[in-house]
Motif scaffolding. Structure first.
Motif, PDB file in Angstrom:
ATOM      1  N   UNK A 140       0.853  -1.178   0.000  1.00  0.00           N
ATOM      2  CA  UNK A 140       0.000   0.000   0.000  1.00  0.00           C
ATOM      3  C   UNK A 140       0.892   1.232   0.000  1.00  0.00           C
ATOM      4  N   UNK A 141       0.420   2.267  -0.618  1.00  0.00           N
ATOM      5  CA  UNK A 141       1.153   3.523  -0.588  1.00  0.00           C
ATOM      6  C   UNK A 141       0.189   4.653  -0.255  1.00  0.00           C
ATOM      7  N   UNK A 142       0.727   5.723   0.235  1.00  0.00           N
ATOM      8  CA  UNK A 142      -0.067   6.886   0.588  1.00  0.00           C
ATOM      9  C   UNK A 142      -0.057   7.829  -0.588  1.00  0.00           C
ATOM     10  N   UNK A 143      -1.145   8.414  -0.956  1.00  0.00           N
ATOM     11  CA  UNK A 143      -2.442   8.323  -0.284  1.00  0.00           C
ATOM     12  C   UNK A 143      -3.245   7.121  -0.764  1.00  0.00           C
ATOM     13  N   UNK A 144      -3.933   6.498   0.160  1.00  0.00           N
ATOM     14  CA  UNK A 144      -4.797   5.371  -0.142  1.00  0.00           C
ATOM     15  C   UNK A 144      -6.129   5.923  -0.636  1.00  0.00           C
ATOM     16  N   UNK A 145      -6.682   5.309  -1.666  1.00  0.00           N
ATOM     17  CA  UNK A 145      -7.989   5.693  -2.186  1.00  0.00           C
ATOM     18  C   UNK A 145      -8.882   4.467  -2.105  1.00  0.00           C
ATOM     19  N   UNK A 177      -7.023  17.092  -0.453  1.00  0.00           N
ATOM     20  CA  UNK A 177      -6.028  17.771  -1.274  1.00  0.00           C
ATOM     21  C   UNK A 177      -6.320  19.265  -1.201  1.00  0.00           C
ATOM     22  N   UNK A 178      -5.323  20.088  -1.474  1.00  0.00           N
ATOM     23  CA  UNK A 178      -5.518  21.535  -1.436  1.00  0.00           C
ATOM     24  C   UNK A 178      -6.623  21.970  -2.392  1.00  0.00           C
ATOM     25  N   UNK A 179      -6.713  21.325  -3.547  1.00  0.00           N
ATOM     26  CA  UNK A 179      -7.734  21.716  -4.528  1.00  0.00           C
ATOM     27  C   UNK A 179      -9.148  21.298  -4.124  1.00  0.00           C
ATOM     28  N   UNK A 205      -6.256  26.446   9.754  1.00  0.00           N
ATOM     29  CA  UNK A 205      -6.762  26.760   8.427  1.00  0.00           C
ATOM     30  C   UNK A 205      -6.883  25.466   7.628  1.00  0.00           C
ATOM     31  N   UNK A 206      -7.596  25.516   6.525  1.00  0.00           N
ATOM     32  CA  UNK A 206      -7.715  24.346   5.658  1.00  0.00           C
ATOM     33  C   UNK A 206      -6.322  23.911   5.198  1.00  0.00           C
ATOM     34  N   UNK A 207      -5.484  24.873   4.820  1.00  0.00           N
ATOM     35  CA  UNK A 207      -4.117  24.579   4.381  1.00  0.00           C
ATOM     36  C   UNK A 207      -3.358  23.839   5.478  1.00  0.00           C
ATOM     37  N   UNK A 208      -3.427  24.324   6.723  1.00  0.00           N
ATOM     38  CA  UNK A 208      -2.722  23.676   7.843  1.00  0.00           C
ATOM     39  C   UNK A 208      -3.254  22.267   8.075  1.00  0.00           C
ATOM     40  N   UNK A 209      -4.569  22.088   7.963  1.00  0.00           N
ATOM     41  CA  UNK A 209      -5.171  20.793   8.201  1.00  0.00           C
ATOM     42  C   UNK A 209      -4.725  19.779   7.137  1.00  0.00           C
ATOM     43  N   UNK A 224      -1.016  18.858   7.613  1.00  0.00           N
ATOM     44  CA  UNK A 224      -0.825  17.967   8.753  1.00  0.00           C
ATOM     45  C   UNK A 224      -1.312  16.550   8.451  1.00  0.00           C
ATOM     46  N   UNK A 225      -2.486  16.422   7.854  1.00  0.00           N
ATOM     47  CA  UNK A 225      -3.045  15.100   7.565  1.00  0.00           C
ATOM     48  C   UNK A 225      -2.254  14.344   6.514  1.00  0.00           C
ATOM     49  N   UNK A 226      -1.598  15.061   5.627  1.00  0.00           N
ATOM     50  CA  UNK A 226      -0.875  14.395   4.536  1.00  0.00           C
ATOM     51  C   UNK A 226       0.628  14.302   4.769  1.00  0.00           C
ATOM     52  N   UNK A 227       1.069  14.641   5.967  1.00  0.00           N
ATOM     53  CA  UNK A 227       2.513  14.558   6.233  1.00  0.00           C
ATOM     54  C   UNK A 227       2.866  13.266   6.948  1.00  0.00           C
TER      55      UNK A 227
END
Length: 71
Positions: free
Chosen positions: A3-8, A20-22, A61-65, A68-71
């Protein structure tokens, strides 16, 4: 199996994936449309002794969230 991140995760009717930012406009719309239903489960920030009140009540902020979640 690897498995690799990100999992879908996908099914016929639903796809779950990492934020994702978008995704921000859609995320904001879904939260606004469901505000009343979501409010009982909304996370709160715990008060930390000695922390300034303005920092204790500031949500990320959304950017910070996403960062953090994707790091």
């Amino acid at each position: 199996m690897t498995y690799s991140w990100p999992v879908v995760l996908k099914s016929e009717d639903l796809t779950l994936q990492a934020l994702r930012f978008r995704d921000r406009p859609r995320w904001n719309n879904v939260r606004a449309e469901n505000r009343d239903w979501l409010s009982p489960w909304e996370a709160t920030i715990p008060l930390i002794p000695g922390d300034a009140a303005e920092n204790a009540s500031r949500l990320p902020s959304y950017f910070e969230m996403v960062r953090t979640l994707n790091s």
